[in-house]
Every structure is written in C-alpha cells, then in structure tokens.
Design a protein around this motif. Structure first.
Motif, PDB file in Angstrom:
ATOM      1  N   SER A  12      47.261  38.577  58.524  1.00 15.42           N
ATOM      2  CA  SER A  12      48.153  38.512  59.678  1.00 15.42           C
ATOM      3  C   SER A  12      47.824  39.596  60.702  1.00 15.42           C
ATOM      4  O   SER A  12      47.753  39.326  61.908  1.00 15.42           O
ATOM      5  N   THR A  50      49.271  39.892  54.423  1.00 11.89           N
ATOM      6  CA  THR A  50      49.620  40.849  55.477  1.00 11.89           C
ATOM      7  C   THR A  50      48.365  41.291  56.226  1.00 11.89           C
ATOM      8  O   THR A  50      48.364  41.364  57.460  1.00 11.89           O
ATOM      9  N   SER A  73      44.545  38.744  62.385  1.00  6.12           N
ATOM     10  CA  SER A  73      44.729  37.639  63.335  1.00  6.12           C
ATOM     11  C   SER A  73      45.371  38.123  64.628  1.00  6.12           C
ATOM     12  O   SER A  73      44.972  37.715  65.721  1.00  6.12           O
ATOM     13  N   LYS A  74      46.351  38.994  64.499  1.00  7.37           N
ATOM     14  CA  LYS A  74      47.032  39.538  65.683  1.00  7.37           C
ATOM     15  C   LYS A  74      46.055  40.337  66.537  1.00  7.37           C
ATOM     16  O   LYS A  74      46.036  40.210  67.767  1.00  7.37           O
TER      17      LYS A  74
END
Length: 66
Positions: A27, A24, A30-31
């Motif tokens: 993620s 998580t 990365s976003k």
C-alpha cells in the motif's frame, strides 16, 4: 503429521501479522508510485503548456467517458 498440525495451529497469528506487514508495504509503495506518476504527469503538462484539468478531460474523452 501431528507436528505439522500443531505448528499450523500456532502459526496463524504470526502469518496474519506477516501478511498485514506485506500488504501495508504494498500500500505504501503504491501510494508513492501514484504520487510520482502525478508529479510526472504535471511536469509533462507544464512543459507542453497544458493544465491538469485539460489532461484529465482529454484522457476521459479518449476513453469515451464524456
């Protein structure tokens, strides 16, 4: 060896939860990086006087996609 086996049998839930947390975090990071790259790209285009659409099309042409 029995102690190791007992520990491993009791760890999967904790290990899975830790793995979920790490994935998580990756993620989310990365976003954020993707958003920053988009903003930087748009800022560079506005300084150069181009549009976002033109840049995407140019990059696609350079890769041979169009």
């Amino acid at each position: 060896m029995m102690d190791t086996e007992k520990r491993c049998e009791s760890c999967p839930d904790a290990t899975d939860e830790e793995l979920i947390g790490v994935l998580t975090a990756i993620s989310v990071t990365s976003k954020r990086l993707a958003r920053k790259l988009i903003r930087l790209s748009q800022a560079n285009l506005s300084q150069e006087g181009g549009s976002t659409h033109e840049a995407v099309r140019s990059q696609s042409c350079n890769r041979g996609n169009l």
